[in-house]
Write a protein that holds these residues in place. Structure first.
Motif, short mmCIF file in Angstrom:
data_model
loop_
_atom_site.label_atom_id
_atom_site.label_comp_id
_atom_site.label_asym_id
_atom_site.label_seq_id
_atom_site.Cartn_x
_atom_site.Cartn_y
_atom_site.Cartn_z
N SER A 419 0.83 -1.19 0.00
CA SER A 419 0.00 0.00 0.00
C SER A 419 0.87 1.24 0.00
CB SER A 419 -0.90 0.01 1.24
OG SER A 419 -0.12 0.01 2.42
N GLY A 420 0.47 2.26 -0.74
CA GLY A 420 1.21 3.51 -0.75
C GLY A 420 2.30 3.55 -1.80
N PRO A 421 2.84 4.74 -2.03
CA PRO A 421 3.84 4.92 -3.09
C PRO A 421 5.23 4.48 -2.71
CG PRO A 421 3.42 7.01 -1.98
CD PRO A 421 2.46 6.02 -1.38
N ASN A 422 5.50 4.27 -1.42
CA ASN A 422 6.84 3.92 -0.97
C ASN A 422 7.03 2.40 -0.89
OD1 ASN A 422 7.80 6.65 -0.44
ND2 ASN A 422 6.35 6.66 1.26
N PRO A 423 8.25 1.92 -1.09
CA PRO A 423 8.51 0.48 -0.90
C PRO A 423 8.20 0.07 0.53
CG PRO A 423 10.35 1.56 -2.02
CD PRO A 423 9.46 2.65 -1.52
N TRP A 424 7.68 -1.11 0.70
CA TRP A 424 7.41 -1.64 2.04
C TRP A 424 7.42 -3.16 1.97
CZ3 TRP A 424 8.36 1.05 6.03
CH2 TRP A 424 7.96 0.63 7.31
N SER A 425 7.08 -3.82 3.08
CA SER A 425 7.04 -5.29 3.12
C SER A 425 5.62 -5.74 3.39
CB SER A 425 7.98 -5.82 4.21
OG SER A 425 9.31 -5.45 3.96
N CYS A 426 5.16 -6.73 2.64
CA CYS A 426 3.79 -7.20 2.80
C CYS A 426 3.66 -8.60 2.21
CB CYS A 426 2.80 -6.24 2.13
SG CYS A 426 3.09 -5.98 0.36
N ALA A 427 2.51 -9.22 2.48
CA ALA A 427 2.23 -10.56 1.97
C ALA A 427 0.86 -10.57 1.32
CB ALA A 427 2.28 -11.59 3.11
N TYR A 428 0.74 -11.28 0.21
CA TYR A 428 -0.53 -11.44 -0.50
C TYR A 428 -1.08 -12.84 -0.25
CZ TYR A 428 0.17 -7.12 -3.18
OH TYR A 428 0.33 -5.82 -3.55
N THR A 429 -2.38 -12.99 -0.45
CA THR A 429 -3.01 -14.26 -0.18
C THR A 429 -2.59 -15.36 -1.16
OG1 THR A 429 -4.94 -13.64 -1.53
CG2 THR A 429 -5.04 -13.16 0.83
N ASP A 430 -2.07 -14.98 -2.34
CA ASP A 430 -1.71 -15.99 -3.35
C ASP A 430 -0.25 -16.39 -3.28
OD1 ASP A 430 -0.57 -13.66 -4.24
OD2 ASP A 430 -1.32 -13.80 -6.31
N GLY A 431 0.42 -16.13 -2.16
CA GLY A 431 1.79 -16.60 -1.97
C GLY A 431 2.86 -15.56 -2.24
N LYS A 432 2.51 -14.42 -2.81
CA LYS A 432 3.52 -13.40 -3.09
C LYS A 432 3.90 -12.67 -1.79
CE LYS A 432 1.51 -11.01 -6.40
NZ LYS A 432 0.30 -11.73 -6.78
N VAL A 433 5.20 -12.40 -1.64
CA VAL A 433 5.73 -11.65 -0.51
C VAL A 433 6.64 -10.56 -1.05
CG1 VAL A 433 7.19 -11.73 1.55
CG2 VAL A 433 5.60 -13.59 1.09
N MET A 434 6.47 -9.34 -0.54
CA MET A 434 7.33 -8.23 -0.91
C MET A 434 8.17 -7.83 0.30
SD MET A 434 6.09 -7.92 -3.94
CE MET A 434 4.58 -8.35 -4.82
N ILE A 435 9.49 -7.73 0.12
CA ILE A 435 10.37 -7.34 1.21
C ILE A 435 11.15 -6.09 0.79
CG2 ILE A 435 12.30 -7.98 2.70
CD1 ILE A 435 9.79 -9.53 3.34
N MET A 436 11.02 -5.04 1.59
CA MET A 436 11.73 -3.79 1.35
C MET A 436 13.23 -4.00 1.55
SD MET A 436 11.14 -0.35 3.60
CE MET A 436 12.05 1.17 3.32
N ALA A 437 14.05 -3.26 0.80
CA ALA A 437 15.50 -3.43 0.87
C ALA A 437 16.02 -3.24 2.29
CB ALA A 437 16.18 -2.44 -0.08
N ASP A 438 15.58 -2.19 2.98
CA ASP A 438 16.05 -1.93 4.34
C ASP A 438 15.66 -3.04 5.30
OD1 ASP A 438 16.97 0.39 3.29
OD2 ASP A 438 15.73 1.74 4.49
N HIS A 439 14.55 -3.72 5.02
CA HIS A 439 14.06 -4.73 5.94
C HIS A 439 14.87 -6.03 5.89
CE1 HIS A 439 9.80 -2.82 6.40
NE2 HIS A 439 10.77 -2.13 7.00
N ALA A 440 15.85 -6.11 4.99
CA ALA A 440 16.77 -7.25 5.04
C ALA A 440 17.54 -7.24 6.35
CB ALA A 440 17.74 -7.20 3.87
N LEU A 441 17.71 -6.05 6.94
CA LEU A 441 18.43 -5.92 8.19
C LEU A 441 17.49 -5.70 9.37
CD1 LEU A 441 21.47 -3.74 7.09
CD2 LEU A 441 21.17 -6.21 7.07
N ARG A 442 16.20 -5.70 9.11
CA ARG A 442 15.22 -5.63 10.20
C ARG A 442 14.74 -7.05 10.45
NH1 ARG A 442 9.58 -2.09 10.63
NH2 ARG A 442 8.76 -3.31 12.36
#
Length: 622
Positions: A419-442
C-alpha cells in the motif's frame, strides 16, 4: 516463569510448588488462589496484508555519489507518515563511526526532519552496507540503509538488486579469507523418505499425567490429518540448532547428502563436496551457512539459468552439500535462492538470484568453500526464512504452499508493491511476498510475512477486516478491523517464537550469534499490550499487541505479573490457532479460556480467573 524440573506426579508436583494438569497448563499454586459460531466472509484474493507496523516513520540515508571511507558527509531524513506522535530511539549504527546521531527523536504526525550526518565508514574492501536503526514507540524498527562498494579507501553507493549474477563475466566467487565460520545452525536435513506425521491437534495437551475430558459443544474444530500431514515431497528440511558445534572445521562432512537427480553416467562418476556461506550485511563480519540454498551442477559452457542440471541438491544446516557429477567435460556449480519452501527473486515470478562458480575440469579432493561476492541482504532474509520454516516443521506444520500459491518473494520491493507509493514489506493471499530493501536488516520482517503465508494456507477464507495500515500498539475498531488484529497478532507471536526462546523474546544465539539477546524487531513481548479500552473508536481487543502479548504469556516460561502459567507443549498455540481459524481476537481468547476451565485445569486456574487476568493485563478479554 521459572523453568521446572521433571514432575513425577500430582502430589510430588504440589510438594515442589508446581502443578501439572492434563491439558498441559503449568501453573504455580499461588496463582490458583489469587466457542462462538461465526460466518466467514470472502475477501479479495489479491488483498495484501502489510507488515506489522506500516505506520512506522521512514528514514532515508543520503550519501554522495562517491567519497572517502575515512570521512564522508551526508544527511538523514526522518518522515512520520502516520497519524501518531512517534518517538524514535537509536538502536545501533551499521558500519558508521564518529557520527553524532540523536539518541532520541520525537516526530509529530506527518512531520519531516532532516539532520546532517558525517563520520567514517568501517568496512573492508568489497560490497557491504551502512546505515542506522531506530526503534519506534509504536513498535518495530525504522531503518535507513545504503548498500555500498568499498575499494582503495573509497566508497560508492550501489543499487540493491541492480547486479547481474550468474551471467558470463560475473562467475567469480570469493573464498573467505577467514576460514572460521561463526556459530550458526546445523542439522538442516533432507528427508529422502519417511518423516513425522501428525494427527489431530487435541485441546488436551500432553502433560505429565492424563485426565479424561468429555467433548464439549463447539469444540470439534480440529486438524484434519490429511490437511496438515507434512507433504513428504515438499517437507524436505528440518533444523536442529542444538546440534551446532562451533569448533567444527570447514572440511568436516555433516551427513551424506546426495543429489536426488543423477543423470546417466557419461564418463566421470565422482562426488563433489562443497559449502556455501555468506557474510552478514549487519555491522558484524561473521559468516553464516547458506542453509537450504539450491545447488546444481551444469556443463562448463552452459549458463546457470534455465539449463538442464547434471545433478542438483540442497545445502544442509552448515551450508554443506554433495553432488554426484557424471560428465566427460568441464562443469560448474551454481547456487540459487530457491527450494520447495520459498523462492527469492527480483520479481515475484522471475529473475531468480543465481551465483555461478568458474568452470572446472576435475573434482577437488577436499570440500570447496564459496561465498557470494555480493548479495545485498538476499541471504539475510533467506537465512531467516529457513529458521521460520524449521520452526513450523518442528511444530508439525507443513508451511509449503504449492501451485499458483507457492511462496515467491520479491526483493527488493518497489513503490506500489504494497500500500502507498513507498517500498514496504507485505504478503498477499496468493503466496507473493514483498520485502523492502532496508528490511533485510530488520530481522523479524521475513518471519512475520511468512507467518501470514502459513495463515493463508490453513485459514480460508480470510476473516473480514484483514489487511490495511496498522501499527503494533495502535488501537483500532475490534469489529471493523477484527481480522487484522487477530492475524497480525498471531504473526507477531510466530515471529518471536521462531527466532526467540520460551525464556525470552530475544534473538537466540543459535539463530544469529551476532544478534543474540537483542529484542526481536525491538519488541518486548513480556511488556503488556496496548490499553485501548478508553480510546474512541476502539476498545478491548482493539490492538494486535493484545493478541501478541497474550499468546506470548501462554507460551513463555517467565513470570510477568499475572502471567504465572504456560502450555507445556511449545507447539500447542500454533496448532490450536491453525485448527481454530479464529476470525476475531475474542474467539481466540475464548478458546484459550476453555482450556483454562477444563476439569483438569480449573482448580489451578481458579476456574479460569488466572487466564482472564492475563487477558486483562494485556488489554484483551474472552
Amino acid at each position: 516463569m521459572t523453568k521446572t524440573t521433571k514432575i513425577l506426579g500430582a502430589s510430588t508436583a504440589l510438594a515442589a510448588g508446581i502443578l501439572v494438569s492434563g491439558t498441559g497448563l503449568l501453573v504455580q499454586p499461588e496463582a490458583a488462589k489469587a466457542h462462538v459460531n461465526h460466518a466467514n466472509k470472502p475477501v479479495q484474493h489479491q488483498l495484501h496484508l502489510s507488515h506489522l507496523d506500516s505506520d512506522a516513520p521512514l528514514i532515508k540515508l543520503s550519501l554522495p555519489k562517491s567519497g572517502s571511507s575515512k570521512r564522508f558527509s551526508g544527511k538523514l531524513q526522518f518522515h512520520n507518515n502516520s497519524r501518531h506522535e512517534v518517538t524514535l530511539t537509536l538502536v545501533r549504527t551499521i558500519r558508521l563511526s564518529n557520527s553524532r546521531l540523536p539518541k532520541r527523536l520525537r516526530l509529530a504526525p506527518g512531520a519531516t526532519k532532516t539532520i546532517p550526518l558525517s563520520g567514517s565508514i568501517q568496512a573492508r574492501t568489497g560490497f557491504t552496507s551502512v546505515g542506522v536503526v531506530y526503534s519506534s514507540s509504536m513498535g518495530g524498527q525504522s531503518m535507513g540503509v545504503v548498500n555500498i562498494e568499498v575499494k582503495n579507501g573509497k566508497f560508492r553507493p550501489v543499487k540493491t538488486g541492480g547486479f547481474r549474477l550468474g551471467e558470463k563475466g560475473s562467475e567469480a566467487i570469493a573464498v573467505p579469507s577467514n576460514a572460521r565460520i561463526g556459530p550458526g545452525v546445523r542439522g538442516y536435513k533432507r528427508f529422502l523418505k519417511g518423516g513425522r506425521t501428525f494427527g489431530k491437534a487435541s485441546k488436551a495437551m500432553k502433560g505429565k499425567r492424563r485426565v479424561y475430558q468429555p467433548k464439549r459443544p463447539n469444540q470439534d474444530n480440529q486438524f484434519k490429518p490429511e490437511s496438515l500431514k507434512p507433504n513428504i515431497q515438499s517437507r524436505l528440511f528440518n533444523w536442529l540448532p542444538h546440534e551446532w558445534q562451533p569448533s567444527q572445521v570447514i572440511s568436516q562432512v555433516v551427513g551424506n547428502y546426495f543429489s536426488l537427480f543423477t543423470p546417466k553416467a557419461v564418463a566421470a562418476n565422482t562426488v563433489y563436496k562443497g559449502r556455501f556461506v555468506f557474510r552478514t550485511t549487519d555491522s558484524s563480519n561473521i559468516f553464516l551457512p547458506a542453509v537450504g540454498v539450491g545447488v546444481k551442477a551444469v556443463k562448463g559452457d552452459q549458463s546457470c539459468h534455465h539449463t538442464p542440471a547434471l545433478a542438483r541438491t540442497t545445502a544442509d544446516g552448515n551450508g554443506n552439500f554433495q553432488l554426484r557429477i557424471n560428465t566427460n567435460g568441464s562443469y560448474k556449480i551454481c547456487y540459487y535462492t530457491k527450494n520447495p519452501f520459498i523462492k527469492i527473486g527480483r520479481k515475484t515470478n522471475s529473475n531468480l538470484y543465481v551465483w555461478g562458480d568458474p568452470a572446472r575440469n576435475s573434482i577437488p579432493n577436499s570440500r570447496v568453500v564459496r561465498q557470494p561476492v555480493r548479495h545485498d541482504g538476499v541471504f539475510d532474509i533467506w537465512f531467516e526464512g529457513m529458521a521460520f520454516q524449521t520452526s513450523m516443521t518442528n511444530a508439525g506444520i507443513d508451511p509449503v504452499r504449492t501451485g499458483g500459491n507457492r511462496i515467491r518473494v520479491k526483493f527488493p520491493s518497489e513503490g506500489g508493491d504494497c500500500s502507498g507509493p513507498n517500498p514496504w514489506s507485505c504478503a498477499y493471499t496468493d503466496g507473493k511476498v514483498m520485502i523492502m530493501a532496508d528490511h533485510a536488516l530488520r530481522h523479524g520482517v521475513m518471519s512475520h510475512e511468512l507467518a501470514h503465508q502459513v495463515d493463508n494456507k490453513y485459514h480460508q477464507p480470510r476473516p473480514a477486516g484483514s489487511g490495511g495500515s496498522h501499527s503494533f500498539y495502535g488501537c483500532y475498531s475490534p469489529s471493523a478491523r477484527a481480522g487484522m488484529v487477530v492475524r497480525e497478532g498471531w504473526a507477531n507471536f510466530e515471529m518471536a517464537r521462531a527466532l526467540g526462546t520460551r525464556g525470552s523474546s530475544r534473538f537466540r544465539n543459535s539463530y544469529r550469534p551476532d544478534l543474540a539477546n537483542q529484542l526481536i524487531d525491538s519488541k518486548n513481548m513480556d511488556s503488556n499490550g496496548a490499553n485501548c479500552s478508553g480510546v474512541a473508536g476502539s476498545g478491548v481487543n482493539g490492538s494486535e499487541s493484545n493478541v501478541s502479548t497474550i499468546l506470548w504469556d501462554f507460551f513463555d516460561q517467565r513470570n510477568d505479573n499475572s502471567d504465572s502459567l504456560y502450555y507445556v507443549s511449545p507447539n500447542y498455540i500454533t496448532n490450536m490457532y491453525l485448527s481454530l481459524n479464529p476470525d476475531t481476537a475474542k474467539i481466540l481468547h475464548t478458546r484459550i479460556l476453555n482450556d483454562c476451565k477444563a476439569d483438569a485445569n480449573k482448580a489451578v486456574t481458579n476456574n479460569g480467573q488466572v487466564c482472564k487476568n492475563i487477558f486483562a493485563q494485556n488489554g484483551g478479554s474472552d
